[in-house]
Design an enzyme around this catalytic site. Sequence first.
Site, PDB file in Angstrom:
ATOM      1  N   GLU A 234       0.966  -1.109  -0.463  1.00  0.00           N
ATOM      2  CA  GLU A 234      -0.142  -0.241   0.002  1.00  0.00           C
ATOM      3  C   GLU A 234       0.863   0.950  -0.035  1.00  0.00           C
ATOM      4  O   GLU A 234       2.245   1.032   0.393  1.00  0.00           O
ATOM      5  CB  GLU A 234      -0.498  -0.004   1.148  1.00  0.00           C
ATOM      6  CG  GLU A 234      -1.934  -0.933   1.367  1.00  0.00           C
ATOM      7  CD  GLU A 234      -2.740  -0.683   2.343  1.00  0.00           C
ATOM      8  OE1 GLU A 234      -3.330  -1.890   2.428  1.00  0.00           O
ATOM      9  OE2 GLU A 234      -2.869  -0.381   3.510  1.00  0.00           O
TER      10      GLU A 234
ATOM     11  N   ILE B 256       1.228  -2.796  -7.350  1.00  0.00           N
ATOM     12  CA  ILE B 256       0.778  -4.503  -8.214  1.00  0.00           C
ATOM     13  C   ILE B 256       1.616  -5.289  -9.558  1.00  0.00           C
ATOM     14  O   ILE B 256       0.700  -4.372 -10.667  1.00  0.00           O
ATOM     15  CB  ILE B 256      -0.732  -4.850  -7.571  1.00  0.00           C
ATOM     16  CG1 ILE B 256      -1.219  -3.978  -6.367  1.00  0.00           C
ATOM     17  CG2 ILE B 256      -1.295  -5.823  -8.087  1.00  0.00           C
ATOM     18  CD1 ILE B 256      -0.287  -3.956  -5.063  1.00  0.00           C
TER      19      ILE B 256
ATOM     20  N   GLU C  40       7.950 -17.511  -2.823  1.00  0.00           N
ATOM     21  CA  GLU C  40       8.760 -16.334  -3.301  1.00  0.00           C
ATOM     22  C   GLU C  40      10.262 -15.501  -3.523  1.00  0.00           C
ATOM     23  O   GLU C  40      10.682 -14.869  -4.985  1.00  0.00           O
ATOM     24  CB  GLU C  40       7.098 -15.196  -2.779  1.00  0.00           C
ATOM     25  CG  GLU C  40       7.430 -13.919  -3.555  1.00  0.00           C
ATOM     26  CD  GLU C  40       6.456 -12.903  -2.264  1.00  0.00           C
ATOM     27  OE1 GLU C  40       7.285 -11.661  -3.005  1.00  0.00           O
ATOM     28  OE2 GLU C  40       5.818 -13.323  -1.903  1.00  0.00           O
TER      29      GLU C  40
ATOM     30  N   HIS D   2      30.681  -3.193 -21.830  1.00  0.00           N
ATOM     31  CA  HIS D   2      30.511  -3.083 -23.307  1.00  0.00           C
ATOM     32  C   HIS D   2      30.744  -1.710 -23.873  1.00  0.00           C
ATOM     33  O   HIS D   2      30.622  -1.500 -25.049  1.00  0.00           O
ATOM     34  CB  HIS D   2      28.618  -3.384 -23.196  1.00  0.00           C
ATOM     35  CG  HIS D   2      28.646  -4.536 -23.292  1.00  0.00           C
ATOM     36  ND1 HIS D   2      28.030  -6.101 -22.298  1.00  0.00           N
ATOM     37  CD2 HIS D   2      27.462  -5.491 -24.077  1.00  0.00           C
ATOM     38  CE1 HIS D   2      27.585  -7.078 -22.529  1.00  0.00           C
ATOM     39  NE2 HIS D   2      27.419  -6.850 -24.063  1.00  0.00           N
TER      40      HIS D   2
ATOM     41  N   GLY E 259      10.537  -8.030  -0.302  1.00  0.00           N
ATOM     42  CA  GLY E 259      11.764  -7.965   0.788  1.00  0.00           C
ATOM     43  C   GLY E 259      12.424  -6.930   0.306  1.00  0.00           C
ATOM     44  O   GLY E 259      13.229  -8.347  -0.280  1.00  0.00           O
TER      45      GLY E 259
ATOM     46  N   ASN F 115      16.380  -5.947   0.411  1.00  0.00           N
ATOM     47  CA  ASN F 115      17.521  -7.058   0.864  1.00  0.00           C
ATOM     48  C   ASN F 115      18.110  -6.073   2.627  1.00  0.00           C
ATOM     49  O   ASN F 115      18.255  -7.010   3.354  1.00  0.00           O
ATOM     50  CB  ASN F 115      18.888  -6.549  -0.322  1.00  0.00           C
ATOM     51  CG  ASN F 115      18.816  -7.556  -1.041  1.00  0.00           C
ATOM     52  OD1 ASN F 115      17.566  -7.678  -0.943  1.00  0.00           O
ATOM     53  ND2 ASN F 115      19.515  -7.217  -1.923  1.00  0.00           N
TER      54      ASN F 115
END
Length: 384
Positions: free
Chosen positions: A130, A160, A245, A341, A367, A369
């Site tokens: 939220e 979301i 997850e 690169h 979450g 780190n």
Amino acid sequence: MESDLFEQDHEDYREVAREFVRREVEPNLERWEEQRLVDRDVWAAAGKQGLLGLQVPEEYGGPGVDDFRFRVAACTEIVAVGAASLQSGFATNDDIVLGYLLGMATEEQKARWLPGFVTGETIGAIAMTEPGAGSDLRGIRTSARRDGDEWVIDGSKTFITNGILADLVVVVAQTDPEAGSRGFTLFVVETGTEGFRRGRKLDKVGLAAQDTAELFFDGVRVPDTQRLGEVGTGLQSLMANLPRERLGIAMSAQTTAEAILEWTLEHVTAREAFGKPLSALQTVSHTVAELRMKVEVSRAYFDRCVRELNAGTLTAVDAAKAKWWATEMQWQVVDAGVQLHGGYGYMNEYAVARAFRDARVQRIYGGSNEVMKEIVARDLTRAR
């Protein structure tokens, strides 16, 4: 990257995923980035190839295969072409939303929702975050109050994943403000429900093609049959699903780092400077050697965690370690990859440039780190 994680069945599955990517993903990558949305058709195509909903039991239309190595095999091929946005969407369905439905849904709910996760016809989202509640889920203010046989949901969610395309959303809502951690419950809200609306598609730094949205719930009424699990068990259910997850995020980080290292090796061996390949320069060769070491060491721990997940023994602490370590390693590899690169690494037409943008969020979602470090630290002090 060499690994003894896979058996022949996984290698065969990887070939299926590789062909799917060649046919359905590579030709559309640039367009998806420009339109900031992955075509819904690709979900159905993935379903036809058996790349979605592997855990779904046979009675609901799936193969009933609970072996995370198949997810790793498919992910490896998807990220190898830089399709991180697609991988993020698929991971939300298979590694997050599906876990809640399999573990908490009633038989009627499973029969109603699970078949679409196999065919690609149903896209799911999990609405936790939220505006005022990120990693601290106890700060959730979206509420659900009982009204007869219905629940009335009010509140808003942000950041979301799959928010625009989602057909159903698992919503975390507060059902008892006085009950602390036992005051949250999960509900399923389907698209088209009165009072449920999607806000803007958020303009992110990376993962441009991955739809991320704000969601609003204004007096949304859902029947009690769309409550997921027992009242008051929402946070406990979230905690129970975190190992898979977070290992899913580690999977994306690990396989992407391997792909970036491969792109970088190809570049430094083909590109010449001062009359010889870049790889002939000691500073370059030592850098890629160090990257190879980091990727291989990380892979060993990741493979161990995959085996533990399959065995049902992966702890939340070890999953936090995997998420923390792999995403930090991914960032080191992609940063060095862009540097090696040269100017090309800063051009959007190069996969390494897109990977640089896409990688940054890995250390934040699932979450942050910093939270992963706290989880590990608390476990250490408890052990003393």
